[in-house]
Scaffold this motif. Structure first.
Motif, short mmCIF file in Angstrom:
data_model
loop_
_atom_site.label_atom_id
_atom_site.label_comp_id
_atom_site.label_asym_id
_atom_site.label_seq_id
_atom_site.Cartn_x
_atom_site.Cartn_y
_atom_site.Cartn_z
N ARG A 249 -0.22 3.84 18.68
CA ARG A 249 -0.04 5.23 18.23
C ARG A 249 -0.80 5.48 16.94
N MET A 250 -0.79 4.49 16.04
CA MET A 250 -1.60 4.64 14.82
C MET A 250 -3.07 4.72 15.17
N ALA A 251 -3.50 3.92 16.15
CA ALA A 251 -4.91 3.91 16.54
C ALA A 251 -5.35 5.26 17.08
N LYS A 252 -4.44 5.98 17.73
CA LYS A 252 -4.78 7.31 18.23
C LYS A 252 -5.10 8.26 17.07
N VAL A 253 -4.36 8.13 15.97
CA VAL A 253 -4.65 8.95 14.79
C VAL A 253 -6.04 8.65 14.26
N ALA A 254 -6.43 7.37 14.33
CA ALA A 254 -7.73 6.94 13.81
C ALA A 254 -8.85 7.13 14.81
N HIS A 255 -8.49 7.47 16.08
CA HIS A 255 -9.49 7.60 17.14
C HIS A 255 -10.27 6.31 17.31
N THR A 256 -9.54 5.21 17.35
CA THR A 256 -10.15 3.90 17.52
C THR A 256 -9.22 3.03 18.35
N SER A 257 -9.61 1.81 18.59
CA SER A 257 -8.77 0.89 19.37
C SER A 257 -7.74 0.22 18.48
N PRO A 258 -6.60 -0.22 19.05
CA PRO A 258 -5.60 -0.93 18.24
C PRO A 258 -6.18 -2.17 17.56
N ARG A 259 -7.04 -2.91 18.27
CA ARG A 259 -7.60 -4.12 17.68
C ARG A 259 -8.48 -3.77 16.47
N HIS A 260 -9.31 -2.72 16.61
CA HIS A 260 -10.18 -2.34 15.49
C HIS A 260 -9.36 -1.80 14.32
N LEU A 261 -8.29 -1.04 14.62
CA LEU A 261 -7.45 -0.54 13.54
C LEU A 261 -6.82 -1.69 12.76
N THR A 262 -6.37 -2.71 13.47
CA THR A 262 -5.79 -3.87 12.79
C THR A 262 -6.81 -4.52 11.87
N ARG A 263 -8.07 -4.63 12.34
CA ARG A 263 -9.12 -5.19 11.49
C ARG A 263 -9.33 -4.33 10.24
N LEU A 264 -9.29 -2.99 10.42
CA LEU A 264 -9.48 -2.10 9.27
C LEU A 264 -8.36 -2.29 8.25
N PHE A 265 -7.13 -2.37 8.73
CA PHE A 265 -5.99 -2.56 7.82
C PHE A 265 -6.15 -3.86 7.02
N VAL A 266 -6.44 -4.94 7.73
CA VAL A 266 -6.52 -6.24 7.05
C VAL A 266 -7.70 -6.27 6.08
N GLU A 267 -8.84 -5.72 6.50
CA GLU A 267 -10.03 -5.79 5.66
C GLU A 267 -9.96 -4.88 4.45
N HIS A 268 -9.45 -3.66 4.63
CA HIS A 268 -9.51 -2.68 3.54
C HIS A 268 -8.18 -2.52 2.79
N ALA A 269 -7.06 -2.66 3.49
CA ALA A 269 -5.76 -2.49 2.85
C ALA A 269 -5.09 -3.81 2.52
N GLY A 270 -5.58 -4.89 3.12
CA GLY A 270 -5.02 -6.21 2.82
C GLY A 270 -3.65 -6.44 3.40
N VAL A 271 -3.32 -5.73 4.47
CA VAL A 271 -2.00 -5.86 5.07
C VAL A 271 -2.11 -5.47 6.55
N ALA A 272 -1.26 -6.05 7.38
CA ALA A 272 -1.24 -5.70 8.80
C ALA A 272 -0.58 -4.33 8.98
N PRO A 273 -0.92 -3.58 10.03
CA PRO A 273 -0.37 -2.22 10.22
C PRO A 273 1.15 -2.18 10.27
N LEU A 274 1.77 -3.07 11.03
CA LEU A 274 3.22 -3.01 11.16
C LEU A 274 3.93 -3.47 9.88
N THR A 275 3.30 -4.38 9.14
CA THR A 275 3.87 -4.76 7.84
C THR A 275 3.83 -3.57 6.88
N TYR A 276 2.72 -2.85 6.89
CA TYR A 276 2.61 -1.63 6.07
C TYR A 276 3.70 -0.63 6.45
N LEU A 277 3.91 -0.45 7.75
CA LEU A 277 4.94 0.48 8.22
C LEU A 277 6.32 0.05 7.75
N ARG A 278 6.65 -1.23 7.87
CA ARG A 278 7.99 -1.70 7.45
C ARG A 278 8.19 -1.52 5.95
#
Length: 332
Positions: A249-278
């Protein structure tokens, strides 16, 4: 009754050139308003405010010149606080004549709980560290100065990302507005929580923070990057943390794939998407608890599926106590 408890506390703001105005003006106003509220109740003022310096004149961080500053005190009659504040810049110079005089003066003081106590705001902790006052004690400072504090005194136990730290007779705060939080806490200790709340309301302080609260808001954490797509996802999650989010669902907001969104989170935010959400959900739950919600209601409002999930996240991210204990602290 202890006669000392009836005597006003002498609060000495020790200022150097280019002192950060908000570091001392905010706490001083909180103390003034506390005195005003006590007078309105027909009670004695509890705080006698002074401004001292190695020199009679000083220029502040915003260019306003202070005149008629008192000399650094050499006699202490009755209870007193010394308040040290920061200066602008990424590091604090202790080589100036004024800084050397202040540090020499600090080394001659004997701090004792209930007698002579030390409050540091922002990089004021660096001055205390260079004087040896923080050796063997827990303390914090502004996040920009944490490494500098480690280098100034290796024996100081540094607590990072904390609004303020209590280690009587030393109290340290993270920086700038956290000095207000620290002084409100001390007003509450001495004059009662109701008076501290009245002062906070008068100052329009939206939320009083305590010694267990982080310096950096979870809603601002992991945002120190320039990736516009990732910011768009983080904005959406921050606005509605209780939404039924998943990585797809987050990936839909980004208009990208879930795998690519996870890479973006880890590379730029330094955290996994679901960890950020929690983390965001946990911060939302804390705000709900502070507003008087039950643990069950806080879990519901913040997107946790149950009390158990909230408690699990609470302990996973190292928060002290439990959600239920947080509620009990509020009602006491």
């Amino acid at each position: 009754m202890d006669p000392e408890s009836e005597r006003p506390i002498r609060v000495v703001f020790a200022l150097l050139d280019h002192s950060l105005v908000l570091d001392w003006a905010g706490p001083a106003e909180a103390l003034r308003i506390a005195n005003q509220a006590l007078r309105a109740r027909g009670q004695r003022e509890r705080f006698a405010i002074e401004f001292a310096s190695p020199y009679p004149d000083s220029v502040t961080s915003v260019g306003v010149r202070l005149c008629g500053l008192q000399p650094l005190p050499t006699r202490w009659d009755g209870p007193a606080w010394v308040v040290l504040v920061g200066q602008p810049g990424r590091s604090i110079s202790v080589e100036s004549d004024g800084a050397r005089q202040l540090i020499h003066w600090l080394r001659g003081l004997r701090f004792e709980a209930g007698r002579l106590e030390l409050l540091t705001i922002c990089a004021g902790a660096l001055l205390a560290a260079h004087a040896g006052v923080l050796s063997g004690r827990r303390a914090t400072t502004h996040h920009h100065h944490l490494q500098e504090l480690r280098e100034a005194d290796a024996r100081c136990e540094i607590v990072a990302n904390r609004v303020f730290v209590r280690d009587p007779p030393v109290y340290s705060s993270a920086g700038v507005t956290t000095g207000i939080d620290l002084v409100l806490h001390r007003i509450g200790e001495l004059c009662g929580a109701a008076l501290a709340a009245q002062v906070a309301q008068t100052m329009v302080v939206a939320q009083r923070r305590g010694p267990h609260d982080p310096e950096l808001s979870p809603f601002l954490a992991h945002r120190h990057h320039l990736h516009a797509t990732l910011h768009r996802v983080q904005d959406a999650v921050s606005e509605r943390p209780q939404h039924d989010w998943s990585v797809p669902r987050m990936a839909k907001v980004a208009h990208t794939s879930p795998r690519h969104l996870t890479r973006l989170f880890v590379e730029h935010a330094g955290v996994a998407p679901l960890t950020y959400l929690r983390r965001l959900r946990l911060a939302s739950a804390q705000l709900a608890l502070q507003s008087g919600a039950s643990v069950t209601r806080a879990a519901e409002l913040s997107g946790f599926g149950s009390d158990t999930q909230l408690r699990r996240a609470w302990h996973q991210f190292g928060l002290e106590g439990s959600p239920s204990a947080a509620v009990q602290r509020l009602v006491r």
